[in-house]
Write an enzyme that holds these catalytic residues in place. Structure first.
Site, PDB file in Angstrom:
ATOM      1  N   GLU A 281      43.403  41.668  48.856  1.00  0.00           N
ATOM      2  CA  GLU A 281      43.215  40.224  48.652  1.00  0.00           C
ATOM      3  C   GLU A 281      44.231  39.657  47.674  1.00  0.00           C
ATOM      4  O   GLU A 281      43.856  39.134  46.620  1.00  0.00           O
ATOM      5  CB  GLU A 281      41.823  39.962  48.060  1.00  0.00           C
ATOM      6  CG  GLU A 281      40.671  40.392  48.888  1.00  0.00           C
ATOM      7  CD  GLU A 281      39.342  40.209  48.136  1.00  0.00           C
ATOM      8  OE1 GLU A 281      39.338  40.022  46.908  1.00  0.00           O
ATOM      9  OE2 GLU A 281      38.313  40.245  48.801  1.00  0.00           O
ATOM     10  N   PRO A 282      45.512  39.732  47.972  1.00  0.00           N
ATOM     11  CA  PRO A 282      46.488  39.218  47.010  1.00  0.00           C
ATOM     12  C   PRO A 282      46.519  37.695  46.991  1.00  0.00           C
ATOM     13  O   PRO A 282      46.380  37.041  48.022  1.00  0.00           O
ATOM     14  CB  PRO A 282      47.812  39.772  47.537  1.00  0.00           C
ATOM     15  CG  PRO A 282      47.597  39.942  49.002  1.00  0.00           C
ATOM     16  CD  PRO A 282      46.133  40.276  49.186  1.00  0.00           C
ATOM     17  N   CYS A 350      46.583  14.402  25.080  1.00  0.00           N
ATOM     18  CA  CYS A 350      46.320  14.205  23.646  1.00  0.00           C
ATOM     19  C   CYS A 350      45.608  15.401  23.026  1.00  0.00           C
ATOM     20  O   CYS A 350      44.533  15.273  22.443  1.00  0.00           O
ATOM     21  CB  CYS A 350      45.533  12.923  23.415  1.00  0.00           C
ATOM     22  SG  CYS A 350      43.893  12.999  24.116  1.00  0.00           S
ATOM     23  N   TYR A 379      47.705  29.438  40.976  1.00  0.00           N
ATOM     24  CA  TYR A 379      46.874  28.892  39.905  1.00  0.00           C
ATOM     25  C   TYR A 379      47.606  27.762  39.176  1.00  0.00           C
ATOM     26  O   TYR A 379      47.450  27.588  37.977  1.00  0.00           O
ATOM     27  CB  TYR A 379      46.432  30.012  38.937  1.00  0.00           C
ATOM     28  CG  TYR A 379      45.854  31.197  39.658  1.00  0.00           C
ATOM     29  CD1 TYR A 379      44.605  31.108  40.247  1.00  0.00           C
ATOM     30  CD2 TYR A 379      46.568  32.383  39.816  1.00  0.00           C
ATOM     31  CE1 TYR A 379      44.073  32.187  40.953  1.00  0.00           C
ATOM     32  CE2 TYR A 379      46.050  33.461  40.516  1.00  0.00           C
ATOM     33  CZ  TYR A 379      44.804  33.353  41.080  1.00  0.00           C
ATOM     34  OH  TYR A 379      44.287  34.407  41.785  1.00  0.00           O
TER      35      TYR A 379
HETATM   36  N1  LLP Z   1      40.009  38.651  44.833  1.00  0.00           N
HETATM   37  C1  LLP Z   1      39.106  38.256  43.923  1.00  0.00           C
HETATM   38  C2  LLP Z   1      37.697  38.580  44.119  1.00  0.00           C
HETATM   39  C3  LLP Z   1      39.538  37.521  42.799  1.00  0.00           C
HETATM   40  O1  LLP Z   1      38.643  37.133  41.903  1.00  0.00           O
HETATM   41  C4  LLP Z   1      40.910  37.210  42.643  1.00  0.00           C
HETATM   42  C5  LLP Z   1      41.371  36.426  41.497  1.00  0.00           C
HETATM   43  C6  LLP Z   1      41.806  37.636  43.632  1.00  0.00           C
HETATM   44  C7  LLP Z   1      41.323  38.368  44.715  1.00  0.00           C
HETATM   45  C8  LLP Z   1      43.278  37.345  43.588  1.00  0.00           C
HETATM   46  O2  LLP Z   1      43.897  37.915  42.492  1.00  0.00           O
HETATM   47  P1  LLP Z   1      45.504  37.801  42.338  1.00  0.00           P
HETATM   48  O3  LLP Z   1      46.144  38.637  43.422  1.00  0.00           O
HETATM   49  O4  LLP Z   1      45.878  36.397  42.431  1.00  0.00           O
HETATM   50  O5  LLP Z   1      45.754  38.361  40.972  1.00  0.00           O
HETATM   51  N2  LLP Z   1      43.645  31.630  36.925  1.00  0.00           N
HETATM   52  C9  LLP Z   1      44.149  32.920  36.495  1.00  0.00           C
HETATM   53  C10 LLP Z   1      43.903  34.000  37.508  1.00  0.00           C
HETATM   54  C11 LLP Z   1      42.451  34.162  37.892  1.00  0.00           C
HETATM   55  C12 LLP Z   1      42.236  35.191  38.950  1.00  0.00           C
HETATM   56  C13 LLP Z   1      40.848  35.121  39.504  1.00  0.00           C
HETATM   57  N3  LLP Z   1      40.583  36.017  40.564  1.00  0.00           N
HETATM   58  C14 LLP Z   1      45.630  32.769  36.174  1.00  0.00           C
HETATM   59  O6  LLP Z   1      46.166  31.672  36.284  1.00  0.00           O
HETATM   60  O7  LLP Z   1      46.264  33.719  35.751  1.00  0.00           O
END
Ligand code: LLP
Length: 427
Positions: A281-282, A350, A379
């Site tokens: 799940e990237p 602000c 994000y």
């Molecule tokens: N699967 C699940 C269940 C997740 O909770 C997440 C991310 C992903 C897949 C995808 O992960 P990725 O491949 O994008 O690392 N807002 C934060 C990141 C929060 C990630 C939440 N879950 C940031 O801006 O760094």
């Protein structure tokens, strides 16, 4: 100039994304502006596809919910990891087939379950308690849901504590020692059909060893499930692969991730005698580097430090404020010029914490310059808000020299959307 980011080049002092001049784009469409390279997005999916030819790739929609980018992910054969019934809706609108959508979430309401059951998507069940609730709701609707169990593998991903999700102390998943019994219970319950296991240990992980550790633990759990008679058709090892935000902090590639986890997955599956599909799940590693956020310089203030105040703050790009994240900054109209001064780049909000970049060496800046914040595709827009009366920016897609607006900028009327003053107060 920008390392592995072949879609970004400097030409005649201007930053180009593919064949499009970012400064001219900012002038024409206004700032802040999110700009995405279609080519880069497709390349990133391809890199995963060649590293994991036999896996199903589910795009983590929380990273970027732009309908056009999601549609491209559909075209590239991806499924979707969704985390709310709202994301199920958007996923279906983008064209993801229901059988390639996995609905995760640790706090689903009865309504959420109903919507997912009606949409016919698979669900990842986060607790024993949710299992019982879901079974009841499914029976009432006379439906059956295929389910995976979200496992808490208790692995430290060595990342920012706010985005570490696989620790024993985190709110996500079922403790490893409860999984086999929960699986067995599900086999007896009406309305639910257990088909697999799921984990996600965290995000922006720059070392592959936690993934290997998690894969091993998941296979231990799979073995325990099989021992009690459970059938495992899929194992989802989540997302989390980090990217190189900082030129000094290289990230592993999907091929490196494959080298770390595929042998474990294959060998252990053979040992246990199962042949489940592997799901990943990237989010970030698919979409982050496809996109730059452009912001216009409003003020250069010489104070105890040099402040460059731009027209995007944590309303538009929240990551630096929330996680102290680094986003590389390029001056879009001075891309070849040598760094001359040190700036702290701040937004228009602000709050003192509205800092997008600290102590950056940049060419001398002036009002009217345009700064590009790199790697803003994950994000970025998806966490943007209207805080402080800031309408959300536009998003555009670049393909070669073509530019298409995929989400128009909000105007001030968006700040009033859905609101009305009760008429009794108007007298
Ligand atoms: N699967 C699940 C269940 C997740 O909770 C997440 C991310 C992903 C897949 C995808 O992960 P990725 O491949 O994008 O690392 N807002 C934060 C990141 C929060 C990630 C939440 N879950 C940031 O801006 O760094």
């Amino acid at each position: 100039m920008f390392g592995p980011k072949s879609h970004l080049t400097a030409r005649d002092d201007h930053l180009y994304i593919d064949e499009v001049d970012c400064f001219a784009l900012a002038r024409n469409l206004g700032t802040p502006l999110y700009v995405t390279s279609e080519r880069r997005l497709r390349e990133n999916v391809l890199a995963y596809r060649s590293a994991f030819p036999d896996a199903d790739l589910y795009f983590a929609m929380k990273a970027n919910g732009n309908l056009t980018l999601l549609h491209i992910a559909v075209q590239e054969g991806m499924g979707a990891d969704v985390f709310s019934s709202g994301e199920i809706f958007v996923a279906r609108m983008a064209g993801f087939p229901r059988e390639k959508i996995l609905y995760n979430g640790n706090s689903k309401s009865e309504k959420d379950h109903e919507m997912a059951l009606q949409a016919g998507v698979r669900m990842s069940v986060d607790s024993r308690e949710e299992l019982e609730d879901l079974s009841r709701t499914a029976q009432a609707l006379d439906r059956e849901a295929e389910i995976l169990f979200r496992v808490n593998p208790d692995v430290s991903p060595k990342t920012h504590p706010k985005i570490a999700t696989g620790l024993r102390s985190s709110k996500f998943g079922i403790p490893a020692d409860q999984v086999a019994a929960t699986y067995q219970r599900a086999e007896d319950l009406p309305g639910v059909l257990p088909v697999g296991l799921h984990c996600h240990i965290g995000s922006q992980i720059l070392d592959t060893s936690p993934f290997a550790e998690a894969a091993n633990k998941m296979m231990d759990i799979a073995e325990a499930v099989v021992k009690v008679g459970g059938k495992i058709k899929m194992i989802d090892l989540g997302g989390g692969l980090g990217i190189q935000y900082n030129p000094d902090a290289p990230a592993p590639s999907p091929a490196d991730l494959a080298a770390a986890i595929l042998p474990i997955f294959r060998d252990r599956c053979q040992e246990i005698g199962i042949s489940p599909r592997l799901i990943l799940e990237p989010g970030r590693s698919i979409v982050a580097d496809t996109t730059v956020m452009l912001a216009g310089v409003n003020v250069i203030k010489r104070a105890h430090v040099n402040f460059a105040a731009v027209d995007a703050g944590f309303n538009a790009l929240a990551r630096p404020m929330i996680y102290d994240s680094y986003h590389h900054v390029v001056v879009a109209n001075k891309a070849d010029q040598p760094a001359k001064e040190t700036y702290t780049v701040v937004g228009p909000i602000c709050e003192t914490g509205d800092v997008l970049a600290k102590d950056r060496r940049l060419p001398a800046l002036e009002r009217g310059d345009v700064l590009a914040f790199l790697d803003a595709g994950a994000y970025g827009f998806s966490m943007a808000s209207q805080y402080n009366g800031q309408p959300r920016p536009a998003e555009v897609l670049v393909s070669g020299d073509r530019v298409e607006v995929t989400r128009r900028a909000e105007d001030a009327s968006a700040l009033l959307a859905g609101q009305s003053i009760p008429s009794r107060l108007m007298w």
